[in-house]
Design an enzyme around this catalytic site. Sequence first.
Site, mmCIF file in Angstrom:
data_model
loop_
_atom_site.group_PDB
_atom_site.id
_atom_site.type_symbol
_atom_site.label_atom_id
_atom_site.label_comp_id
_atom_site.label_asym_id
_atom_site.label_seq_id
_atom_site.Cartn_x
_atom_site.Cartn_y
_atom_site.Cartn_z
ATOM 1 N N LYS A 26 -46.542 17.722 67.025
ATOM 2 C CA LYS A 26 -46.259 18.566 68.186
ATOM 3 C C LYS A 26 -44.946 18.081 68.798
ATOM 4 O O LYS A 26 -44.715 16.865 68.881
ATOM 5 C CB LYS A 26 -47.413 18.443 69.195
ATOM 6 C CG LYS A 26 -47.275 19.332 70.421
ATOM 7 C CD LYS A 26 -48.510 19.249 71.320
ATOM 8 C CE LYS A 26 -48.429 20.181 72.517
ATOM 9 N NZ LYS A 26 -49.638 20.131 73.362
ATOM 10 N N SER A 67 -51.826 24.545 74.408
ATOM 11 C CA SER A 67 -50.404 24.541 74.187
ATOM 12 C C SER A 67 -49.981 24.065 72.800
ATOM 13 O O SER A 67 -48.822 24.253 72.439
ATOM 14 C CB SER A 67 -49.740 23.651 75.232
ATOM 15 O OG SER A 67 -50.160 22.309 75.077
ATOM 16 N N SER A 105 -55.660 21.745 75.221
ATOM 17 C CA SER A 105 -54.598 22.153 74.291
ATOM 18 C C SER A 105 -54.764 21.733 72.838
ATOM 19 O O SER A 105 -53.984 22.171 71.994
ATOM 20 C CB SER A 105 -53.249 21.659 74.789
ATOM 21 O OG SER A 105 -52.805 22.484 75.827
HETATM 22 N N1 GLN Z 1 -53.936 25.532 79.270
HETATM 23 C C1 GLN Z 1 -53.950 24.416 80.157
HETATM 24 C C2 GLN Z 1 -52.689 24.422 80.993
HETATM 25 O O1 GLN Z 1 -51.970 25.340 80.907
HETATM 26 C C3 GLN Z 1 -54.067 23.136 79.379
HETATM 27 C C4 GLN Z 1 -52.831 22.757 78.686
HETATM 28 C C5 GLN Z 1 -52.921 21.463 77.967
HETATM 29 O O2 GLN Z 1 -54.009 20.991 77.635
HETATM 30 N N2 GLN Z 1 -51.763 20.857 77.740
HETATM 31 O O3 GLN Z 1 -52.441 23.548 81.746
#
Ligand code: GLN
Length: 485
Positions: free
Chosen positions: A76, A151, A175
């Site tokens: 990532k 994400s 995410s």
């Molecule tokens: N979807 C959540 C957010 O937008 C979690 C994102 C994540 O786990 N990095 O914060």
Amino acid sequence: MIHASLKELAAALAARKISAVELATLFLDRIDKLNPTLNAFVTVDRDKTLALARDADARRAAGENGPLLGIPLAHKDIFCAEGWRTTCGSKMLANFVAPYDATVVARFKAAGAVTLGKCNMDEFAMGSSNETSFFGPVKNPWDTQRVPGGSSGGSAAALAARLAPAATGTDTGGSIRQPAALCGFTGLKPTYGVVSRWGMIAFASSLDQGGPMARSAEDCALLLNAMAGYDERDSTSLERPAEDYARALDQPLAGLRIGLPKEFFGAGMNDDVRAAVEAALAAYRQLGAVTVEVDLPNSGLSVPAYYVIAPAEASSNLSRFDGVRYGHRAADYADLNDMYSKSRAEGFGDEVKRRILVGTYVLSHGYYDAYYLQAQKIRRLIADDFVNAFKICDVIMGPTSPSTAFRLGEKAADPVQMYLSDIYTIAVNLAGLPGMSIPCGFDRQGLPVGLQLIGNGFDEARMLGIAHRYQEATDWHLRRPALAD
Ligand code: GLN
């Protein structure tokens, strides 16, 4: 080869049936072919990857033989990797070349894994659909009109489309698990503090945790063995004896108590998701487990608490991007303040700005007590709920995400709808617990459904075993999108 498990790849490499260079080339060629459609990778550098692969082959020729030696791996783009552009999905860092390796990257390098490239992601890991990336959305390999989740959406699409046999992700509120559910693979968020955050670009430091993304629990165990461990450079890294996360893979399920939180099975869950999750629970009962109802009475407050705490921490973490020390700097400005504000206005996207605004607001004098402090109290109550639940069960199960992959653009204009994608995952981060998502079926449109497993603190090995037993008895994790053939 592209469908092989990490264990099979390691065996092929050890038997000299294939070299690390040949294996990396196989995946690089697939990336060349499919990345224009999927947009899963932000950065690919064939020369760098092949140099790493040659190094792995040389180490093997010199007698080394680790389980990840020569295994291709996608990172990532939140992990700094020396000499690689590291963007975190943002214009702010679009030209940033990391001068050092994150601990996670360094550990994989030491194990001989071969970096295939850097994967697309929501900007600064803020999002559930990969649509907030400066580099454009990622497409779901099961249906390219749909999102892969976020994400860690680039890592997710890369895995599902067989552009990589394994990947890293990070999980602040879901995410790793939510994209695992939406793209049909296995992902694990470890207990907070198990995987070093050093060199992993910070979003919300008290919630962020890196973890493995792979095709199976067995593969995740191998990856976690390399990723996890104490790191003195991360003050929240936990000093614990090293573990073999594969040690409990074969543990029988007889007598296993699965806790089912009634809050996870109420309204809001899509019918097909419910049916697949119920079928998975039936399969677990057949394998000898028993299910008990548990209560997580405060879990309904997890999304609002998270959207106070995470933006608060983000607003502080992202203050370092000022156009001076890192990243984008505006071309024209009147004075220092103007340079800061123009650089930040140009460098950050809308979702990141929204979080910075919310975070600054909830931390400001006069609002801190009303929002931030309250959210911290709720966080404690949520953690206590899990403590109570684990008094009567060994693992908690439920859906990972309330729906399957949604259409690109479907939720992009409505942040609250988007935030609700993580309604089942966020409490786990607030409590610091380990969680997983494993494939457990499909909806009527042929889109994958994920089953979430939540363990007590440091129960990764047991949780991986619980997932592995199910994967021995079922083949959902082996199904693949047509695009992967
Ligand atoms: N979807 C959540 C957010 O937008 C979690 C994102 C994540 O786990 N990095 O914060």
